[in-house]
Structure formats: C-alpha cells, structure tokens
Design an enzyme around this catalytic site. Structure first.
Site, mmCIF file in Angstrom:
data_model
loop_
_atom_site.group_PDB
_atom_site.id
_atom_site.type_symbol
_atom_site.label_atom_id
_atom_site.label_comp_id
_atom_site.label_asym_id
_atom_site.label_seq_id
_atom_site.Cartn_x
_atom_site.Cartn_y
_atom_site.Cartn_z
ATOM 1 N N CYS A 131 30.663 33.790 37.501
ATOM 2 C CA CYS A 131 31.200 35.514 37.407
ATOM 3 C C CYS A 131 31.306 36.382 36.832
ATOM 4 C CB CYS A 131 32.834 35.050 36.334
ATOM 5 S SG CYS A 131 33.228 33.619 36.127
ATOM 6 N N HIS A 268 36.909 41.920 35.475
ATOM 7 C CA HIS A 268 37.016 39.961 35.492
ATOM 8 C C HIS A 268 38.312 39.504 34.694
ATOM 9 C CE1 HIS A 268 36.916 36.208 36.167
ATOM 10 N NE2 HIS A 268 35.636 35.283 35.045
ATOM 11 N N ASN A 298 41.709 32.833 36.936
ATOM 12 C CA ASN A 298 39.964 32.559 37.038
ATOM 13 C C ASN A 298 39.449 32.071 37.781
ATOM 14 O OD1 ASN A 298 37.074 33.640 36.732
ATOM 15 N ND2 ASN A 298 37.372 32.712 35.211
#
Ligand code: UT7
Length: 341
Positions: A131, A268, A298
C-alpha cells in the site's frame, strides 16, 4: 574536480548556481473498473453486514475489475489520463515506475507492458511496497529527475486485489477494491525553498520484522495458485496510527513547515478511522482531507493517486497548494510525500 563537485546533487535538488531541479506534478489521472459492488452484495455472500463495514471502515462500496481490466490495462488508462491532463506527448516519457502488489505476471514488469501500450521509449520497472507503493514510486521518480537522469516520468499505482482476496474471509474481503491512478512528473526548477512547486520531500521506511502481519500466502504469476491476502487487521491498525503520525511529523519538520501550512491531506485509503485520526492530529478540518475509501475501499498502491486525481479534477486541489500524502502497508512499509502543486 571542482566542476564535478559543483554539479553534484545537493539534498532537495541538483545544485547549479542556486537553482535546484524539482519534479513537478504536470498531470494526474485515474481509472476505476465499471463494476461496483456494494456492502449489501457482499453481505449476501459472507457473514458480514453493511452496518459493520461502514462503522469499522467507512467503506460503502468498491469497484471490482472485469477479466479484461488487468493491472496493465487499468494502469495504461490511468497513464493516458495523466498524460492528457499534462498536455504531454508520449515522447516526453523517459521512464515508467509502477507500484503494484498484484501484477498480471511475475515478469515482464507491468511498467513495460504499459510502455508498449503507450508506445513510449525510455525504461520502466515495477516497485513492490504494497500500500506504500505509490509513495515509494514517487520518491524513486523524484530522485531520478533530481539527478538529471530523466525529465519525464509516469508514476503509476495499479491494483487488482480482487484476484488475491479470499472471498470467504470476511476479515479481509470486504476491505479492498481495484483501480489505478497515475501522475506525470516533469522536471522543472526552483530555488530550493518551500515556496517551490513540485515534490518538496519524500520519506520512506520499512520494518521487515512485521512482514507476517500483512502478506500474501501464494505466488505471483500463478493464476492456478495466486495466493491470498492474510492480515492481522488490529495489529496493522495499531502500527498505522503510530507510524503515520511519525512520518507526518517528519515531513513537516524536514520542510520547516507548521501543520497549518498543509492545504490538503491525501492519505492512503485503508480505513476512515485511521484517516480521521491523522487529519485530527494535523488539526485539519475534515473538508481538507481527501476521502475516497467510502466509494473505492482500499485500492492499495492506487489509492493515493486515485484520491489525488479526484480532488484535482473536481477543482478542490489547486496549483500552489501544499499536499501531504502518506501511506502504510505490507512490509511493513510506510512513508510520505510533500508536494506543492
Ligand atoms: O492498507 C494496508 C494497511 N491496512 C490497514 O491499515 C488496515 C488496518 N486495520 C483495520 O482497518 C481494521 O483493523 C479492520 C477494519 C481490518 C478490522 O476492524 P477492527 O475494528 O480492528 O475489528 P477486529 O478485527 O478487532 O474485529 C472485531 C470483530 C471480531 O469479532 P469478535 O472476535 O469481536 O467476536 C471479528 O470477527 O469484528 C468481527 N469481524 C467482522 N464482523 C462482521 C471482522 N470482520 C468482520 C466483517 N463483518 N467483515
């Protein structure tokens, strides 16, 4: 010898008569798969509920890739959008740096697949930092630009997490979505101060001792045994809050900027509770924090450029404003990028 020293890169830019090289965000683009899957749809398949997902994560829906929406396909769409936004011709692309944890193949890299689709020259490679991949890729691109090695770089985050999720594990399958985002960086100049436009700083970190709290248990490039994402959610959450707070403070300190200088936080997008926590720490009102986790879930390395693209194209983020990006992911990896648009 003296001449060589005069040309040696200085921190924050390449020294040359007080002028430094800066990586400017010339264009931004994104791509989301057409298919939207709601929480209610998932609740019909696994033991979960719309209420649980919303309360614990802020997620309401996610985009899920169709078979033709591969990592390379989505990356190419996002790259084209970023180049168009920059008004850049493909001949300006000297390098493609692509962050992904879900490449279509072990090799060649997704970056060179995109290069071929675009008809670009130069070179390309993928970065694996889960990520945090986009922040890592941005940092690598900025370094290459500041040394003078390249002038135009496509930085892409593209992910098809739907292909590595265990769709029977309610603890993870409700959290992720697919998509791609890209920025086109162009070399420009500045005077080395915080008043410059472009990337002002990046900070990267990793702690491999935490490798087993978020990982994929199979092999890349094996459609028959692709592996599944495994996560100790609560542990990752705990580290995220601590590490992201540290990295945000680090970015501000390195640039000698107060919290009040931040116009936008583009974090993020893993969990709304984490995003809200960092926003509060920075003293930013919620309307200064770009949130897409509610609609995208996500999307790992794609989440920051997708969020940036949305807030850029709807006119919220404007030229001259300061944007702070931060991410944490499997590795553990984490980091930040501070940019003046
Ligand atoms: O992007 C990379 C970085 N990733 C992250 O930053 C993710 C960080 N972690 C998180 O966002 C959160 O930890 C999660 C959203 C993954 C989980 O939220 P949580 O509040 O930490 O929940 P939990 O894991 O502590 O689970 C609480 C309860 C458990 O039940 P019991 O043991 O209390 O009876 C779980 O079994 O919620 C249960 N649960 C669910 N219930 C309904 C877990 N997943 C679900 C679900 N639906 N989908």
């Amino acid at each position: 010898m003296d001449e060589l020293l005069a040309l040696a890169p200085a921190p924050g830019g390449t020294a040359s008569q007080g002028i430094v090289v800066r990586s400017k965000l010339a264009g931004i683009g994104g791509y989301l798969p057409e298919r939207v899957v709601t929480n209610a749809e998932l609740a019909a398949k696994v033991d979960t509920s719309d209420a649980w997902i919303r309360e614990r994560t802020g997620i309401q829906q996610r985009h899920i890739a169709a078979p033709h929406e591969t990592c390379a396909f989505m990356a190419t769409q996002a790259a084209r959008a970023a180049l168009a936004d920059a008004g850049a011709d493909v001949s300006e692309v000297d390098a493609i740096i692509l962050a992904t944890a879900t490449p279509d193949q072990a090799f060649p890299s997704t970056a060179v697949r995109v290069q071929a689709e675009l008809g670009a020259g130069g070179f390309g490679f993928d970065i694996s930092a889960a990520c945090s991949g986009f922040v890592y890729a941005l940092s690598m691109a900025d370094s290459l630009i500041r040394t003078g090695a390249v002038r135009g770089v496509l930085v892409i985050g593209s992910e098809v997490y739907s292909r590595i999720l265990d769709w029977t594990d309610r603890g993870t399958c409700v959290l992720f979505g697919d998509g791609a985002g890209a920025v086109f960086l162009r070399a420009g100049t500045g005077d080395g101060t915080g008043a410059d436009t472009g990337i002002l700083s990046t900070h990267l970190h990793a702690d491999g001792r935490m490798g087993d709290i978020l990982y994929v248990d199979g092999a890349v490039g094996r459609p028959d045994r692709p592996g599944h994402l495994v996560m100790q959610g609560r542990e990752v959450f705990r580290h995220a809050v601590t590490r992201l707070s540290e990295t945000v403070a680090e970015a501000l300190e390195a640039n000698n900027l107060p919290q009040s200088a931040i116009d936008w936080l583009v974090p993020h997008q893993a969990n709304l509770r984490i995003i809200d926590g960092i926003g509060r720490k920075l003293g930013l009102p919620p309307e200064r924090v770009v949130v897409t986790v509610d609609r995208h879930a996500n999307t790992s390395a794609a989440s920051i450029p997708l969020a940036l693209s949305e807030a850029w194209h709807d006119g919220r983020i404007r030229r001259g404003q300061i944007v702070l990006m931060e991410a944490l992911g499997g590795g553990l990896t984490w980091g930040s990028a501070l940019v003046r648009m």
